[in-house]
Design a protein around this motif. Structure first.
Motif, PDB file in Angstrom:
ATOM      1  N   ASN A  30       9.478   8.795 -10.691  1.00  0.00           N
ATOM      2  CA  ASN A  30       8.798   8.208 -12.458  1.00  0.00           C
ATOM      3  C   ASN A  30       8.727   8.999 -13.219  1.00  0.00           C
ATOM      4  O   ASN A  30       9.220   8.943 -13.707  1.00  0.00           O
ATOM      5  N   TRP A  31       8.260  10.627 -12.711  1.00  0.00           N
ATOM      6  CA  TRP A  31       8.241  11.376 -14.203  1.00  0.00           C
ATOM      7  C   TRP A  31      10.097  11.422 -14.586  1.00  0.00           C
ATOM      8  O   TRP A  31       9.829  11.192 -15.909  1.00  0.00           O
ATOM      9  N   ALA A  32      10.627  12.125 -13.574  1.00  0.00           N
ATOM     10  CA  ALA A  32      11.845  12.524 -14.398  1.00  0.00           C
ATOM     11  C   ALA A  32      12.898  10.726 -14.822  1.00  0.00           C
ATOM     12  O   ALA A  32      13.574  10.816 -15.936  1.00  0.00           O
ATOM     13  N   ALA A  33      12.543   9.666 -14.346  1.00  0.00           N
ATOM     14  CA  ALA A  33      13.325   8.111 -15.342  1.00  0.00           C
ATOM     15  C   ALA A  33      12.561   7.841 -16.618  1.00  0.00           C
ATOM     16  O   ALA A  33      13.156   7.767 -17.508  1.00  0.00           O
ATOM     17  N   ASP A  34      11.218   8.202 -16.884  1.00  0.00           N
ATOM     18  CA  ASP A  34      10.746   8.081 -18.165  1.00  0.00           C
ATOM     19  C   ASP A  34      10.921   9.319 -19.051  1.00  0.00           C
ATOM     20  O   ASP A  34      11.343   8.564 -20.656  1.00  0.00           O
ATOM     21  N   GLN A  35      11.562  10.750 -18.634  1.00  0.00           N
ATOM     22  CA  GLN A  35      12.024  11.381 -19.264  1.00  0.00           C
ATOM     23  C   GLN A  35      13.248  11.457 -20.202  1.00  0.00           C
ATOM     24  O   GLN A  35      13.725  11.361 -21.128  1.00  0.00           O
ATOM     25  N   ALA A  41      10.845  13.758 -25.752  1.00  0.00           N
ATOM     26  CA  ALA A  41      10.652  15.784 -25.788  1.00  0.00           C
ATOM     27  C   ALA A  41      11.347  16.170 -24.669  1.00  0.00           C
ATOM     28  O   ALA A  41      11.678  17.669 -24.655  1.00  0.00           O
ATOM     29  N   TRP A  42      11.726  15.472 -24.138  1.00  0.00           N
ATOM     30  CA  TRP A  42      13.568  15.669 -22.829  1.00  0.00           C
ATOM     31  C   TRP A  42      14.371  16.370 -23.853  1.00  0.00           C
ATOM     32  O   TRP A  42      15.090  17.462 -23.186  1.00  0.00           O
ATOM     33  N   CYS A  52      16.194  20.498 -15.463  1.00  0.00           N
ATOM     34  CA  CYS A  52      15.079  20.545 -14.578  1.00  0.00           C
ATOM     35  C   CYS A  52      15.077  18.282 -14.386  1.00  0.00           C
ATOM     36  O   CYS A  52      15.060  17.960 -13.265  1.00  0.00           O
ATOM     37  N   VAL A  53      15.134  17.553 -15.591  1.00  0.00           N
ATOM     38  CA  VAL A  53      15.532  16.751 -14.977  1.00  0.00           C
ATOM     39  C   VAL A  53      16.152  15.962 -14.577  1.00  0.00           C
ATOM     40  O   VAL A  53      15.515  14.984 -13.818  1.00  0.00           O
ATOM     41  N   VAL A  54      17.466  15.997 -15.387  1.00  0.00           N
ATOM     42  CA  VAL A  54      18.571  15.581 -14.584  1.00  0.00           C
ATOM     43  C   VAL A  54      18.654  16.122 -13.391  1.00  0.00           C
ATOM     44  O   VAL A  54      18.974  15.041 -12.029  1.00  0.00           O
ATOM     45  N   LEU A  55      18.105  16.811 -12.550  1.00  0.00           N
ATOM     46  CA  LEU A  55      18.482  17.496 -11.465  1.00  0.00           C
ATOM     47  C   LEU A  55      17.267  16.651 -11.089  1.00  0.00           C
ATOM     48  O   LEU A  55      17.597  15.885  -9.600  1.00  0.00           O
ATOM     49  N   ALA A  56      15.925  16.519 -10.974  1.00  0.00           N
ATOM     50  CA  ALA A  56      14.399  15.755 -10.404  1.00  0.00           C
ATOM     51  C   ALA A  56      15.669  14.655 -10.481  1.00  0.00           C
ATOM     52  O   ALA A  56      14.994  13.779  -9.265  1.00  0.00           O
TER      53      ALA A  56
END
Length: 105
Positions: A30-35, A41-42, A52-56
């Motif tokens: 959920n955090w990665a999708a929101d980012q 911010a991302w 990190c966001v894309v990997l998550a």
């Protein structure tokens, strides 16, 4: 049954229960999708944060990530233009006439 084995089994059951209640995998997804959805911010976070966001996101939602990667960019490399807003949209809208008269006599 040795005491050590009982403690290991109890710790494993407790850890499994807590992981099931907290659902860290779902929270990370959920955090990665929101980012990724927000353009704030991302994007400004730097390459390390973006990686990190894309990997998550790729780990927690592989099908969605694969679909996003396969979809071609709309309009190529040009930046998307903002839609033109009409400040007088209410005055310029077209009036529609309804053919259904309802219960009127």
């Amino acid at each position: 049954m040795p005491v050590d084995l009982v403690l290991i089994v109890a710790a494993a059951l407790t850890a499994g229960y807590l992981l099931g209640r907290l659902r860290p995998w779902q929270a990370l997804g959920n955090w990665a999708a929101d980012q990724i959805r927000s353009s704030g911010a991302w994007v400004r976070g730097g390459r390390g944060h973006q990686a990190c966001v894309v990997l998550a996101h790729a780990v927690t939602a592989p099908r969605t990530s694969w679909r996003i990667l396969r979809t071609p960019a709309a309009g190529g490399r040009e930046a998307a233009t903002a839609p033109v807003r009409d400040p007088h949209w209410a005055a310029n809208r077209t009036r529609t006439t309804h053919t259904d008269q309802g219960d009127t006599a």
